[in-house]
Design an enzyme around this catalytic site. Structure first.
Site, mmCIF file in Angstrom:
data_model
loop_
_atom_site.group_PDB
_atom_site.id
_atom_site.type_symbol
_atom_site.label_atom_id
_atom_site.label_comp_id
_atom_site.label_asym_id
_atom_site.label_seq_id
_atom_site.Cartn_x
_atom_site.Cartn_y
_atom_site.Cartn_z
ATOM 1 N N ARG A 56 21.286 -18.712 -31.830
ATOM 2 C CA ARG A 56 22.388 -19.612 -31.454
ATOM 3 C C ARG A 56 23.734 -19.137 -31.966
ATOM 4 N NH1 ARG A 56 18.087 -22.039 -31.664
ATOM 5 N NH2 ARG A 56 17.966 -21.448 -33.847
ATOM 6 N N THR A 57 23.798 -18.804 -33.239
ATOM 7 C CA THR A 57 25.106 -18.480 -33.812
ATOM 8 C C THR A 57 25.675 -17.228 -33.153
ATOM 9 O OG1 THR A 57 24.345 -19.437 -35.877
ATOM 10 C CG2 THR A 57 26.333 -18.108 -35.982
ATOM 11 N N LYS A 85 20.431 3.966 -43.305
ATOM 12 C CA LYS A 85 20.605 5.199 -44.094
ATOM 13 C C LYS A 85 21.135 4.891 -45.477
ATOM 14 C CE LYS A 85 21.879 7.778 -39.926
ATOM 15 N NZ LYS A 85 23.062 8.216 -39.214
ATOM 16 N N ARG A 106 26.758 -12.171 -40.651
ATOM 17 C CA ARG A 106 25.633 -12.874 -41.286
ATOM 18 C C ARG A 106 24.901 -11.834 -42.116
ATOM 19 N NH1 ARG A 106 21.366 -16.763 -38.412
ATOM 20 N NH2 ARG A 106 23.143 -18.151 -38.703
ATOM 21 N N HIS A 134 27.635 -21.677 -44.350
ATOM 22 C CA HIS A 134 27.568 -21.464 -42.903
ATOM 23 C C HIS A 134 28.585 -22.422 -42.283
ATOM 24 C CE1 HIS A 134 26.229 -20.491 -39.026
ATOM 25 N NE2 HIS A 134 24.996 -20.960 -39.034
#
Lengths: 296, 153
Positions: A56-57, A85, A106, A134
């Site tokens: 969703r986000t 890496k 995120r 959030h």
């Protein structure tokens, strides 16, 4: 003139800032549905840096940016990027801040978004930093409440995991600006921590009482890993499950940050009380308001 | 009458009114540890009219900046500083709480970005004072640290 350059925590916003974003969101509702095409971010690029899964986000940020005429580039899978890496977050952010006009991040580390904002050349929006913040979820929750019932004189019941849910904690902080009356419905082991009850009107109650008396039930998932054994989890989770029978005759509106597992039965979806899919949709206009705020 | 248990210093800094038992942490904050070359004398659990018992630290021959000295306020908010020159007190002041400190504390939240060795995230804490208690707040994750001496780097 932007009110803020980065959006990292809901605590960074004043009540006035929050109201400004909510009001601005109204202006983008039609565009979020595709009925208007304001191309105010045309020529701008949003960089999505998702180090953890998101549906969703991430997609609502993409939708919001594209609805405003902008473009989006993605980190893609972490395994296929230079992160695999061993590149540091600091280097990744410094590099990609040269590829776009805003970064949405995120990351599994708490404080990562704040750190990113300190090394980035462009605005940073926090889309979840581990168990931390959030803020765009909180803003879309507030917008949903404001749109559907209004924030003034609100009586809201928070149901489920009130101890660990970051969504609940951020929402509580934001709701205290609006002097909401907050009912707490949770198993004993998942009660709201005392330090979060400092400013506000709180009362613990049963789920039945909340259904009868609250304007909104904000339901969160009770996670299996919080319980010592599965039987205990099933027993507890079952007693906080919302079904159509429980809410059919009530005016209470039901919200959920999604994804749900089984805390709201599917038979609730078709009732007028169920607003959680609308809530998820509001993520688009809210994020349009935020993107335009930090980039224009 | 109290007998002075440590001698006067010629040039240096005297840190007085340290809460009893915290002198070693004060030295740690000032970066004075094993191998340091400064001449340091210390008195612990000295009688004090104001505090009952207190610690005193004297550092000779090292210039300590006010900014550095103010870090002491995190564990000794009542501490007073005497700058000594040629056996005379040249300046006397009380430590004041800094707005923030860098590289002094580590965040207790192991999930915090500042605890990721791969990242150049310098530990920075905002200092807040509430009803006689000094609290350090991690600028990254927001973790509040009350037991400050436990997290000195």
């Amino acid at each position: 003139m932007s009110r803020f350059r980065h959006l990292i925590s809901i605590d960074d916003l004043s009540k006035d800032d929050i109201e400004h974003i909510l009001k601005k969101t109204d202006d983008f509702l039609e565009a979020a549905m595709g009925r208007e095409r304001p191309r105010i971010l045309e020529g701008r690029i949003l960089v999505n840096l998702f180090f953890e899964p998101s549906t969703r986000t991430r997609m609502s940020f993409e939708s919001a940016m594209k609805r405003l005429g902008g473009e989006v580039i993605n980190l893609g899978s972490v395994e296929a990027s230079s992160v695999a890496k061993g590149e540091s977050l600091a280097d990744t952010v410094r590099v990609v801040s040269g590829y776009g006009d805003c970064i949405v991040i995120r990351h599994y580390r708490e404080g990562s978004a704040r750190f990113a904002s300190m090394v980035s050349e462009v605005p940073v929006i926090n889309a979840g930093d581990g168990a931390g913040q959030h803020p765009t979820q909180t803003l879309l929750d507030l917008y949903t409440i404001r749109k559907e019932v209004g924030l003034r004189g609100l009586k809201i019941a928070l149901v489920g995991d009130l101890k660990y849910s970051r969504t609940v904690h951020s929402l509580i902080k934001a709701l205290t600006h609006f002097k909401a009356e907050i009912l707490l419905v949770s198993p004993e082991a998942l009660r709201l921590p005392e330090e979060l009850r400092e400013n506000g009107r709180f009362a613990e109650c049963s789920l039945d009482y909340a259904v009868e008396n609250a304007d909104v039930l904000y339901v969160t998932r009770i996670q299996k890993e919080r319980f010592p054994d599965e039987d205990e989890y099933r027993k507890v989770a079952g007693s906080y499950r919302i079904t159509a029978r429980m809410v059919r005759d009530s005016d209470v509106l039901i919200m959920h940050p999604l994804p749900r597992v089984d805390e709201i039965a599917y038979d609730v979806d078709s009732l007028p009380n169920a607003i959680y899919f609308r809530q998820a949709f509001y993520g688009v206009p809210v994020r349009m308001a935020i993107l335009s705020e930090v980039m224009l | 009458m109290n007998v002075l248990t440590i001698s006067k210093i010629r040039d240096g800094t005297v840190i007085d009114h340290i809460p009893s038992g915290k002198a070693l942490e004060v030295l740690k904050i000032l970066g004075i540890k094993r191998g340091s070359r400064e001449r340091v004398s210390m008195a612990m659990n000295v009688e004090s009219q104001k505090m009952g018992r207190k610690d005193i630290v004297k550092v000779e021959g090292k210039f300590i900046s006010e900014e550095e000295l103010n870090r002491i306020s995190l564990i000794a908010p009542e501490a007073t500083i005497n700058i000594i020159e040629n056996f005379e007190i040249k300046r006397k002041f009380r430590v004041s709480i800094p707005e923030s400190v860098e590289k002094l504390l580590r965040c207790p939240n192991m999930s915090c970005i500042s605890n990721d060795n791969k990242e150049p995230a310098t530990p920075i804490f905002r200092i807040e004072k509430t009803d006689n208690q000094v609290v350090a707040v991690c600028v990254y994750c927001g973790k509040k640290v009350y037991e400050i001496e436990e997290y000195l780097v």
